[in-house]
Design an enzyme around this catalytic site. Structure first.
Site, PDB file in Angstrom:
ATOM      1  N   GLY A   1       0.793  -1.448   0.119  1.00 12.53           N
ATOM      2  CA  GLY A   1       0.392   0.177   0.237  1.00 12.53           C
ATOM      3  C   GLY A   1       0.840   1.730   0.000  1.00 12.53           C
TER       4      GLY A   1
ATOM      5  CB  ALA B   1      -9.956   2.847  11.349  1.00 14.59           C
ATOM      6  CB  CYS B   2     -12.647   7.961  11.835  1.00 16.25           C
ATOM      7  SG  CYS B   2     -11.908   7.985  12.648  1.00 16.25           S
ATOM      8  N   GLY B   3     -14.181   6.009   8.955  1.00 23.12           N
ATOM      9  CA  GLY B   3     -15.404   6.111   7.417  1.00 23.12           C
ATOM     10  C   GLY B   3     -15.238   6.664   7.346  1.00 23.12           C
ATOM     11  CE  LYS B   4      -9.944  10.475   4.722  1.00 22.82           C
ATOM     12  NZ  LYS B   4      -9.301   9.321   4.282  1.00 22.82           N
ATOM     13  CB  THR B   5     -14.215   4.380   2.142  1.00 21.24           C
ATOM     14  OG1 THR B   5     -12.518   5.058   1.882  1.00 21.24           O
ATOM     15  CG2 THR B   5     -14.387   3.890   0.659  1.00 21.24           C
ATOM     16  CG  ASN B   6     -17.957   3.395   5.497  1.00 15.32           C
ATOM     17  OD1 ASN B   6     -17.972   2.593   4.529  1.00 15.32           O
ATOM     18  ND2 ASN B   6     -18.119   2.771   6.905  1.00 15.32           N
TER      19      ASN B   6
ATOM     20  CG  ASN C   1      -3.929  -1.838   6.686  1.00 14.24           C
ATOM     21  OD1 ASN C   1      -5.260  -0.811   6.820  1.00 14.24           O
ATOM     22  ND2 ASN C   1      -2.729  -1.742   5.881  1.00 14.24           N
TER      23      ASN C   1
ATOM     24  NE  ARG D   1      -6.180  -0.554   3.259  1.00 16.03           N
ATOM     25  CZ  ARG D   1      -6.154   1.019   4.422  1.00 16.03           C
ATOM     26  NH1 ARG D   1      -6.389   2.073   3.077  1.00 16.03           N
ATOM     27  NH2 ARG D   1      -5.418   0.911   4.664  1.00 16.03           N
TER      28      ARG D   1
ATOM     29  N   GLY E   1     -25.541   5.855   6.544  1.00 14.68           N
ATOM     30  CA  GLY E   1     -26.667   7.261   5.859  1.00 14.68           C
ATOM     31  C   GLY E   1     -27.428   8.010   6.589  1.00 14.68           C
TER      32      GLY E   1
HETATM   33  C1  OXD Z   1      -4.741   6.064   5.161  1.00 16.71           C
HETATM   34  C2  OXD Z   1      -4.755   5.323   4.222  1.00 16.71           C
HETATM   35  O1  OXD Z   1      -4.907   6.378   5.860  1.00 16.71           O
HETATM   36  O2  OXD Z   1      -4.797   3.898   3.817  1.00 16.71           O
HETATM   37  O3  OXD Z   1      -3.941   4.710   6.210  1.00 16.71           O
HETATM   38  O4  OXD Z   1      -5.971   6.243   3.430  1.00 16.71           O
HETATM   39 MN    MN Z   2      -6.120   7.229   4.245  1.00 15.95          MN
END
Ligand code: OXD
Ligand code: MN
Length: 600
Positions: free
Chosen positions: A215, A266-271, A379, A381, A507
């Protein structure tokens, strides 16, 4: 070896220099074609490095398993090598650039023996856009090449845009595992931990990474270029490179709002980036899920682009409940890493919608629900093209970007911080971003949770002194003046005394965004509290939501004592920045202390 299709002398000279140092068996210039992508993956399957998933379940998708020692970003092995140690600041690991280069040159010497050296010209941002930056990654990892195909724009068209003298950021990567003649390869070759280095030389815009194939350590366009090197450039050139998602919200009247939001990993950004609003008539579209590059446009407003072309998302916990749009984005043409493999040739992870009775875990061993290990690494992906997201914004690649109406900061806080509050003004917003913190573990409830201060969710990604970085945000505010976006702070993670979540999240977070939009439109007033503006009774739309009124009151509670403790924790943290802490931050700290004193 392919014919080189560039006459860029500096680039050719650098490739030759790396070739003489690393001594690969051959050099391949990647062309970015589908054919090249398919060929590299077919080779990976043939050598046992990857498994092709069942084409009926997940067409054109592959699973890689990493070495167990190479599963995540390595903050302890990540370095900012500035000439003067003070310029890297207390939040970064520092080594003198000369010393680091000499150590790494010894590691690079002959490190690609027995392997192919790939040259990957790539663009962060739409090719040719004035906001985009060109990088060239040299790597001996085919896994990196195929992931870069998805995460960036790669190949001949980038070389064409670069011309014979364009600027590029050199990014050198090796997995650090040379092969002697006849030596069998491992499925995931990499170097031992003490030989891994993720090195940045911001003063010369240079990246050297050695020993890890995973990554952010290896896909150098992402955290290394688009955040660490770019944040340093942005500081000197007057723009912002941030760890932020970008989202477009459209209200039932058709008015659009653009949001840039920073949350720690890990605080839900992609969500949130792929949110499906639960409130009628509102529409959300995703522009980016991890990184925003922002410049002040000719109209004086700040405009954002997503420099990436794909999602490198955390798989465990992703489900049709938490993120249906991510699930649909990864239905095909996706690379999975460290997920479990099901008996019917598909992938699985903890938190997916359906249970799994048997799988091969991320280490390649049999797994059942009775196993005392995780099936997928925490982790694990997925790497998927952004264009596959059903709610990708039609103009997500507009080189001009979108004008940002609001910034949101947040973190994972089980107590103290209410669901939402709004900064009094931009400087106060910078203070909120700078003092953001998040709990690192959700182990035993309310015991042993450690709080990590993470200014702007950028701690691991600021390529220079964090005090100077905060000062840069204040300076951007001065330039933006009345056109500065509104700033909000959210906490989706507040719990009651028994540890129960108080807010349903996902949502339903659209309800909070709706309140923000109405504030930005100037439609509604708010209640002044010591921490900022908060919703008046009845202004936050909870129609159709079953939430007990005492839970709602707890969710919104502002208690002076815990906030005072939080402020003093933040002050202790800021003390490490010494005279690099901007005066404006001290002013905000004092103002907050006074407001709490007046309220207590
Ligand atoms: C991170 C990512 O923030 O992989 O670790 O996006
Ligand atoms: Mn990131």
């Amino acid at each position: 070896m392919k014919d080189t299709k560039t006459d860029h002398k500096r680039l050719l000279a650098w490739v030759d220099e790396v070739k003489s140092l690393c001594l690969p068996d051959r050099v391949v210039w990647t062309d970015g074609s589908k054919d090249e992508y398919n060929r590299l993956l077919a080779d990976a399957v043939r050598t046992g490095a990857a498994t092709r998933l069942n084409a009926r379940k997940r067409p054109n998708s592959y699973l890689f398993r990493s070495d167990p020692s190479d599963v995540a970003r390595l903050e302890n092995r990540t370095f900012i090598a500035t000439r003067n140690e003070k310029d890297a600041g207390p939040t970064n690991n520092w080594i003198d650039p000369g010393e680091l280069k000499s150590t790494m040159r010894q590691l690079y010497a002959g490190c690609m023996r027995g392997r192919t050296m790939y040259v990957i010209p790539f663009s962060m941002g739409p090719i040719g856009s004035p906001i985009a930056k060109t990088g060239v990654e040299i790597t001996d990892s085919p896994y990196v090449v195929v992931n870069m195909h998805i995460m960036t724009r790669v190949g001949q068209k980038v070389l064409e845009a670069l011309g014979s003298d364009g600027e590029f950021i050199p990014c050198l990567h090796s997995i650090g595992a040379p092969l002697s003649p006849g030596e069998p390869d491992r499925p995931w070759p990499c170097a031992p931990i003490e030989q891994k280095y993720i090195a940045h030389f911001p003063e010369e815009s240079l990246i050297w990474s050695y020993g890890s194939g995973y990554g952010g350590n290896a896909l150098l366009g992402k955290k290394c270029l688009a955040l660490r090197i770019a944040s340093h450039l942005a500081h000197s050139e007057g723009w912002l490179a941030e760890h932020m998602l970008i989202l477009r919200l459209t209200n039932p009247q058709g008015r659009r709002f653009h949001i840039a939001a920073a949350f720690p990993s890990a605080c839900g950004k992609t969500n949130l980036a792929m949110l499906v609003p639960t409130i009628p008539g509102w529409k959300a579209e995703c522009i980016g899920d991890d990184i925003a590059w922002m410049r002040i446009g000719p109209d004086g407003r700040i405009r954002a682009i997503n420099p990436e072309a794909g999602f490198f998302g955390v798989a465990p916990g992703t489900s049709n409940k938490s993120n249906p749009m991510a699930m649909r984005s990864i239905e095909r043409n996706t690379i999975f890493t460290n997920c479990a493999l099901t008996d019917d040739g598909d992938i699985w992870w903890e938190g997916m919608d359906q249970a799994c009775e048997h799988a091969i875990d991320w280490r390649g061993n049999d797994w059942t629900p009775d196993s005392d290990r995780l099936a997928a690494h925490a982790n694990a992906r997925f790497t998927a093209p952004a264009s596959q997201c059903p709610v990708i914004c039609p103009d997500w690649e507009d080189p001009a970007g979108v004008a940002i109406d609001m910034f949101i900061f947040g973190g994972r806080r089980s107590t103290t911080i209410p669901l939402v509050h709004q900064a009094f003004n931009f400087d106060h917003g910078v203070f909120l971003g700078a003092s953001a913190a998040s709990e690192t573990t959700a182990a035993a409830l309310d015991v042993g949770r450690t709080l990590r201060r993470d200014p702007f969710a950028m701690t691991p990604f600021i390529g220079y002194h964090a005090g100077d970085y905060i000062a840069h945000w204040f300076r951007m505010g001065e330039r933006l003046g009345a056109k500065a976006p509104a700033v909000f702070f959210v906490n989706w993670y507040r719990r009651d005394r028994s540890g129960r979540w108080l807010w349903p999240g996902f949502g339903e977070n659209s309800r909070v965004l709706k309140w923000m939009c109405e504030r930005v439109e100037g439609k509604i007033d708010a209640v002044r509290t010591p921490i900022g503006w908060m919703p008046r009774n009845g202004d936050l739309d909870v129609n159709g939501l079953t939430i007990r009124s005492d839970d709602f009151a707890e969710l919104m509670r502002v208690s002076v004592e815990p906030l005072r403790k939080d402020l003093s924790d933040a002050e202790q943290y800021f003390a490490q920045f010494g005279d690099r802490l901007p005066d404006k931050l001290r002013v905000e700290l004092d103002a907050m202390r006074q407001r709490l004193a007046a309220a207590g």
